[in-house]
Design an enzyme around this catalytic site. Structure first.
Site, PDB file in Angstrom:
ATOM      1  N   GLU A 193      55.110  10.690  18.241  1.00  0.00           N
ATOM      2  CA  GLU A 193      55.332   9.459  17.110  1.00  0.00           C
ATOM      3  C   GLU A 193      56.083  10.037  16.237  1.00  0.00           C
ATOM      4  O   GLU A 193      55.705  10.884  15.331  1.00  0.00           O
ATOM      5  CB  GLU A 193      53.985   9.146  16.635  1.00  0.00           C
ATOM      6  CG  GLU A 193      52.803   8.711  17.511  1.00  0.00           C
ATOM      7  CD  GLU A 193      52.965   7.281  17.731  1.00  0.00           C
ATOM      8  OE1 GLU A 193      53.670   6.489  17.251  1.00  0.00           O
ATOM      9  OE2 GLU A 193      52.128   6.728  18.706  1.00  0.00           O
ATOM     10  N   CYS A 249      55.854   6.027   7.895  1.00  0.00           N
ATOM     11  CA  CYS A 249      56.685   6.013   8.935  1.00  0.00           C
ATOM     12  C   CYS A 249      57.524   4.863   9.240  1.00  0.00           C
ATOM     13  O   CYS A 249      58.606   4.543   9.399  1.00  0.00           O
ATOM     14  CB  CYS A 249      56.323   6.480  10.159  1.00  0.00           C
ATOM     15  SG  CYS A 249      54.629   5.659  10.609  1.00  0.00           S
ATOM     16  N   GLU A 264      66.192   8.560   7.597  1.00  0.00           N
ATOM     17  CA  GLU A 264      65.183   8.264   7.351  1.00  0.00           C
ATOM     18  C   GLU A 264      65.085   8.850   5.733  1.00  0.00           C
ATOM     19  O   GLU A 264      65.252   9.966   5.445  1.00  0.00           O
ATOM     20  CB  GLU A 264      63.931   8.944   8.145  1.00  0.00           C
ATOM     21  CG  GLU A 264      62.607   8.348   7.646  1.00  0.00           C
ATOM     22  CD  GLU A 264      61.567   9.168   8.432  1.00  0.00           C
ATOM     23  OE1 GLU A 264      61.613  10.325   8.903  1.00  0.00           O
ATOM     24  OE2 GLU A 264      60.603   8.152   8.663  1.00  0.00           O
ATOM     25  N   SER A 305      49.027  19.569   9.204  1.00  0.00           N
ATOM     26  CA  SER A 305      50.405  20.108   8.089  1.00  0.00           C
ATOM     27  C   SER A 305      49.995  20.828   7.163  1.00  0.00           C
ATOM     28  O   SER A 305      48.910  21.032   6.612  1.00  0.00           O
ATOM     29  CB  SER A 305      50.979  18.791   7.434  1.00  0.00           C
ATOM     30  OG  SER A 305      51.771  19.177   6.399  1.00  0.00           O
ATOM     31  N   LYS A 321      46.328  21.170  14.773  1.00  0.00           N
ATOM     32  CA  LYS A 321      47.133  21.904  13.746  1.00  0.00           C
ATOM     33  C   LYS A 321      47.700  20.920  12.530  1.00  0.00           C
ATOM     34  O   LYS A 321      48.465  20.200  12.775  1.00  0.00           O
ATOM     35  CB  LYS A 321      48.407  22.587  14.388  1.00  0.00           C
ATOM     36  CG  LYS A 321      48.854  23.681  13.803  1.00  0.00           C
ATOM     37  CD  LYS A 321      49.465  23.594  12.587  1.00  0.00           C
ATOM     38  CE  LYS A 321      50.859  23.002  12.244  1.00  0.00           C
ATOM     39  NZ  LYS A 321      51.123  23.012  10.955  1.00  0.00           N
TER      40      LYS A 321
HETATM   41  P1  NAD Z   1      57.047  17.314  10.607  1.00  0.00           P
HETATM   42  O1  NAD Z   1      57.962  17.020  11.636  1.00  0.00           O
HETATM   43  O2  NAD Z   1      57.959  18.388   9.354  1.00  0.00           O
HETATM   44  O3  NAD Z   1      55.611  18.066  10.637  1.00  0.00           O
HETATM   45  C1  NAD Z   1      54.944  17.390  11.428  1.00  0.00           C
HETATM   46  C2  NAD Z   1      53.960  18.400  12.122  1.00  0.00           C
HETATM   47  O4  NAD Z   1      54.722  19.319  12.908  1.00  0.00           O
HETATM   48  C3  NAD Z   1      53.107  19.380  10.988  1.00  0.00           C
HETATM   49  O5  NAD Z   1      51.805  19.818  11.349  1.00  0.00           O
HETATM   50  C4  NAD Z   1      54.355  20.716  11.123  1.00  0.00           C
HETATM   51  O6  NAD Z   1      53.737  21.825  10.656  1.00  0.00           O
HETATM   52  C5  NAD Z   1      54.457  20.815  12.684  1.00  0.00           C
HETATM   53  N1  NAD Z   1      55.549  21.360  13.184  1.00  0.00           N
HETATM   54  C6  NAD Z   1      56.841  21.595  12.589  1.00  0.00           C
HETATM   55  N2  NAD Z   1      57.441  22.313  13.201  1.00  0.00           N
HETATM   56  C7  NAD Z   1      56.772  22.404  14.440  1.00  0.00           C
HETATM   57  C8  NAD Z   1      57.299  23.182  15.723  1.00  0.00           C
HETATM   58  N3  NAD Z   1      58.316  23.854  15.743  1.00  0.00           N
HETATM   59  N4  NAD Z   1      56.347  23.260  16.552  1.00  0.00           N
HETATM   60  C9  NAD Z   1      55.099  22.624  16.510  1.00  0.00           C
HETATM   61  N5  NAD Z   1      54.799  22.133  15.468  1.00  0.00           N
HETATM   62  C10 NAD Z   1      55.686  21.903  14.443  1.00  0.00           C
HETATM   63  O7  NAD Z   1      56.838  15.898   9.605  1.00  0.00           O
HETATM   64  P2  NAD Z   1      56.193  15.768   8.366  1.00  0.00           P
HETATM   65  O8  NAD Z   1      57.297  16.206   7.147  1.00  0.00           O
HETATM   66  O9  NAD Z   1      54.994  16.359   8.247  1.00  0.00           O
HETATM   67  O10 NAD Z   1      55.928  14.194   8.339  1.00  0.00           O
HETATM   68  C11 NAD Z   1      56.826  13.195   7.988  1.00  0.00           C
HETATM   69  C12 NAD Z   1      57.498  12.805   9.423  1.00  0.00           C
HETATM   70  O11 NAD Z   1      56.512  12.087  10.142  1.00  0.00           O
HETATM   71  C13 NAD Z   1      58.217  11.477   9.157  1.00  0.00           C
HETATM   72  O12 NAD Z   1      59.758  11.616   9.903  1.00  0.00           O
HETATM   73  C14 NAD Z   1      57.847  10.387   9.659  1.00  0.00           C
HETATM   74  O13 NAD Z   1      58.442   9.147  10.007  1.00  0.00           O
HETATM   75  C15 NAD Z   1      56.815  10.958  10.572  1.00  0.00           C
HETATM   76  N6  NAD Z   1      55.742  10.034  10.965  1.00  0.00           N
HETATM   77  C16 NAD Z   1      55.710   9.207  12.049  1.00  0.00           C
HETATM   78  C17 NAD Z   1      54.677   8.347  12.266  1.00  0.00           C
HETATM   79  C18 NAD Z   1      54.637   7.611  13.670  1.00  0.00           C
HETATM   80  O14 NAD Z   1      53.592   7.110  13.892  1.00  0.00           O
HETATM   81  N7  NAD Z   1      55.750   7.299  14.367  1.00  0.00           N
HETATM   82  C19 NAD Z   1      53.695   8.549  11.511  1.00  0.00           C
HETATM   83  C20 NAD Z   1      53.726   8.823  10.213  1.00  0.00           C
HETATM   84  C21 NAD Z   1      54.791  10.053  10.020  1.00  0.00           C
END
Ligand code: NAD
Length: 486
Positions: A248, A282, A379, A176, A174
C-alpha cells in the site's frame, strides 16, 4: 525516560548491543522515549517465535481466534485514553483525529474477528461426482511480516494484524521508527493474552530490522504500507524468494470540483481532505482542479477558511492542525512550495514555517500552478493545497489520470452524467463522490498503478492473508483406464 523493550514470544526483549532510537513529540521536539534499534538478530528471534507458534495457531478454532480478537478490543477500549494520549504525543495530529484513528483501529479487530469466524472455502463439481470430492481450501501462509508507517500507526497496523490473525497466521510487526512507543504500548498491553509468539514486535530502522524481515526465508508474506521507494526496495528483496507481497504505497490524489458544484461546501470538503493530519494522509487531496470560471472565488473562499485554522499541540483544546511528524518532512513540503513559487505560482495564505517550537508548517493555498510543478507531480505529504483550473471536464479527468500513482480521487458534483463518467474513467482504487476520505470496514481500500495493488478492509483484506489450495479426492482406489501403459 520511557525506555521500551521489544515484544517477542510473549516477553519483553531488550537488545543491549543494538543501540536506541529516540522518539520525539513533533510539537515540542522533546524526546519522550526510546526503543531498541533492533536488527537481523532480533528479527531472527521474532520470526523463530512466530514460526514455533504457527502450527498451533493455525489449528486453533476460528471461533477461539475470534474471541481472542474481541478480548484485544475490550482491553484496547479499557486503555483507550492512554493510547490516544501517547498516539498524540508521538505522532502529532489533533486529538479528535487520533480518536478517530483509534476507533478505526479497534473496530477492525471486531470486524475481522467475525469475518474470520465465517471464513469459507468451496466445494466444486467433480469430474466423477459419485466417487470424488473437490475442495478449494483457504489456508494461512504461516508467518506474516507487517511493516507499518507513522502517519496512522495503529490503524494501518490493525488493518494488517487483525485479518492476518483471523486467517490463522502469526505476525511479526515492524513499526515505523517514529511511532514505535505507541505500537509497543498497544501490543504488549492489549494482545498479551494471545499464545506466545502469535504477535511479536521488533523495533528498528527500516533498512536494518525492516529489510531483515523482508529477507527472512521463513516469512512468506510481507504486508507493508509506506512510500513507493520503500515498496520498490522491498519488492526487489522479496522477488527472488517469490514472497506474497501486499503493498500500500504513496498517493497524489486529485480533488475535482464539477461545474455544477456548490462552492462553499466544496471548500469545506477540500479543507478537510487536504489538511486532515496536516496533509499527511496517503489519500490527502494534493491536486485540485476547479472550473476556470469559478477559480478566483473558490480560491478566495478556500484561503479565508484555511487561514482561520489553528495550529497547535495535538492535545491542546481547539487545535485543528498539528505539526508534521519530522523536520525532514517539513523541509520537503517547503521545497515543493519554493519550487512552485520559483515557477510562477502565488501563495494566497501560508507558505511559511511559523516561528515556534515544533515541526509546524502553515497550511498553504497556492494558485497559478501548472501540472508539471513538483507540487503537482510528487507526493508532498503536507498541508499544501495547490489549486489548478480547467475548461473541459473530460480533459480534467485526463489530468487526474496523468499521475503515476492511483490511490483515491474525489469529485464534488450532483450531476449523475458527470459522476458516472468520473468514477468509470478515473484510475484509482477509491473514488469519493462528495464525501472525501471516508472509509468503510466492508469496502476494500487500496490503489492502482505505482501505489501498488494491495487491498485492505472488506473480505479482500482477509483474502490477502489466505493461500488457495485445491484438494482433488477420489474415494476409489481402482486403477484408471487412462494410466500407463497406453
Ligand atoms: P516509509 O516508506 O519511509 O516507511 C514505511 C515503513 O517501511 C517503516 O516502518 C520503515 O521503517 C520501513 N522501511 C523503510 N525502508 C525499508 C526497507 N528497505 N525494508 C523494509 N522496510 C523498510 O514510509 P513512511 O514515511 O513511514 O510513510 C509515509 C508513506 O506511506 C507515504 O508515501 C504515504 O503515502 C504512504 N502511505 C500509504 C498508504 C496506503 O494505504 N496506500 C497509507 C498510509 C501511508
Amino acid at each position: 525516560m520511557n525506555d521500551r523493550a521489544m515484544w517477542i514470544g510473549g516477553q519483553h526483549v531488550t537488545a543491549p548491543d543494538a543501540g536506541w532510537i529516540d522518539s520525539r513529540d513533533p510539537a515540542t521536539e522533546e524526546v519522550i522515549g526510546r526503543v531498541p534499534a533492533g536488527g537481523a538478530a532480533e528479527v531472527a528471534q521474532a520470526v523463530a517465535a512466530a514460526r514455533d507458534a504457527a502450527d498451533d495457531w493455525r489449528y486453533t478454532a476460528a471461533n477461539d481466534r475470534a474471541e481472542l480478537l474481541h478480548e484485544a478490543y475490550a482491553k484496547s477500549m479499557a486503555h483507550h485514553g492512554e493510547l490516544v494520549e501517547l498516539l498524540t504525543r508521538e505522532q502529532g495530529k489533533a486529538r479528535p483525529e487520533q480518536e478517530e484513528e483509534a476507533e478505526w483501529a479497534l473496530t477492525s479487530l471486531r470486524y475481522y474477528a467475525e469475518l474470520g469466524r465465517n471464513g469459507v472455502g468451496r466445494v466444486v463439481p467433480s469430474a466423477e461426482p459419485r466417487t470424488q470430492l473437490n475442495l478449494v481450501l483457504k489456508e494461512p501462509y504461516g508467518v506474516v511480516g507487517a511493516i507499518v508507517p507513522w502517519n496512522y500507526p495503529l490503524l494501518l497496523l490493525s488493518w494488517k494484524l487483525a485479518p492476518a490473525l483471523a486467517a490463522g497466521n502469526t505476525v511479526v510487526v515492524k513499526p515505523s521508527e517514529l511511532t514505535s512507543l505507541v505500537t509497543l504500548e498497544w501490543i504488549e498491553r492489549c494482545f498479551d493474552h494471545f499464545p506466545p509468539g502469535v504477535v511479536n514486535v521488533v523495533t528498528g530502522y527500516g533498512t536494518d530490522a525492516g529489510e531483515a524481515l523482508v529477507a527472512h526465508p521463513d516469512v512468506r508474506v510481507i504486508a507493508m504500507t509506506g512510500s513507493v521507494a520503500t515498496g520498490q526496495r522491498i519488492a526487489s528483496v522479496a522477488a527472488p524468494m517469490m514472497k506474497h507481497l501486499h503493498l500500500e504505497l504513496g498517493g497524489k490524489d486529485a480533488f475535482v470540483v464539477a461545474p455544477d458544484a456548490e462552492l462553499d461546501t466544496a471548500v469545506d470538503a477540500l479543507a478537510y481532505s487536504a489538511l486532515l493530519n496536516a496533509g499527511q494522509v496517503c489519500t490527502s487531496s494534493e491536486r485540485i482542479f476547479v472550473p476556470q470560471g469559478m477559480r478566483d472565488d473558490f480560491a478566495e473562499a478556500l484561503s479565508a477558511k484555511v487561514s482561520g485554522l489553528r495550529l497547535g499541540h495535538g492535545l491542546e483544546e481547539g487545535t485543528d492542525i498539528g505539526p508534521l511528524a519530522d523536520d525532514r518532512f517539513r523541509d520537503k513540503v517547503d521545497a515543493h512550495v519554493r519550487d512552485a513559487l520559483d515557477r510562477g505560482a502565488r501563495v494566497l495564505t501560508g507558505g511559511v514555517r511559523p516561528d515556534r517550537q515544533g515541526w509546524f508548517y502553515e497550511p498553504t493555498v497556492l494558485v497559478d500552478v501548472d501540472d508539471d510543478m513538483v507540487i503537482m507531480t510528487e507526493e508532498t505529504f503536507g498541508p499544501t493545497i495547490p489549486v489548478a483550473s480547467y475548461d473541459d471536464f473530460d480533459a480534467a479527468i485526463e489530468r487526474v489520470n496523468a499521475s503515476e500513482m492511483g490511490l483515491g480521487a474525489t469529485l464534488r458534483s450532483s450531476d449523475p452524467l458527470l459522476i458516472k463518467r468520473f468514477y468509470e474513467r478515473v484510475k484509482a482504487g477509491t473514488v469519493w463522490i462528495n464525501d472525501p476520505l471516508t472509509d468503510n470496514y466492508a469496502g476494500p481500500f487500496g490503489g492502482t498503478k505505482m501505489t501498488g495493488g494491495g487491498r485492505e478492509l472488506g473480505p479482500e483484506g482477509l483474502e490477502t492473508f489466505l493461500e488457495t489450495k485445491h484438494v482433488h479426492w477420489d474415494f476409489d482406489q481402482a486403477s484408471k483406464d487412462w494410466w500407463l501403459p497406453y
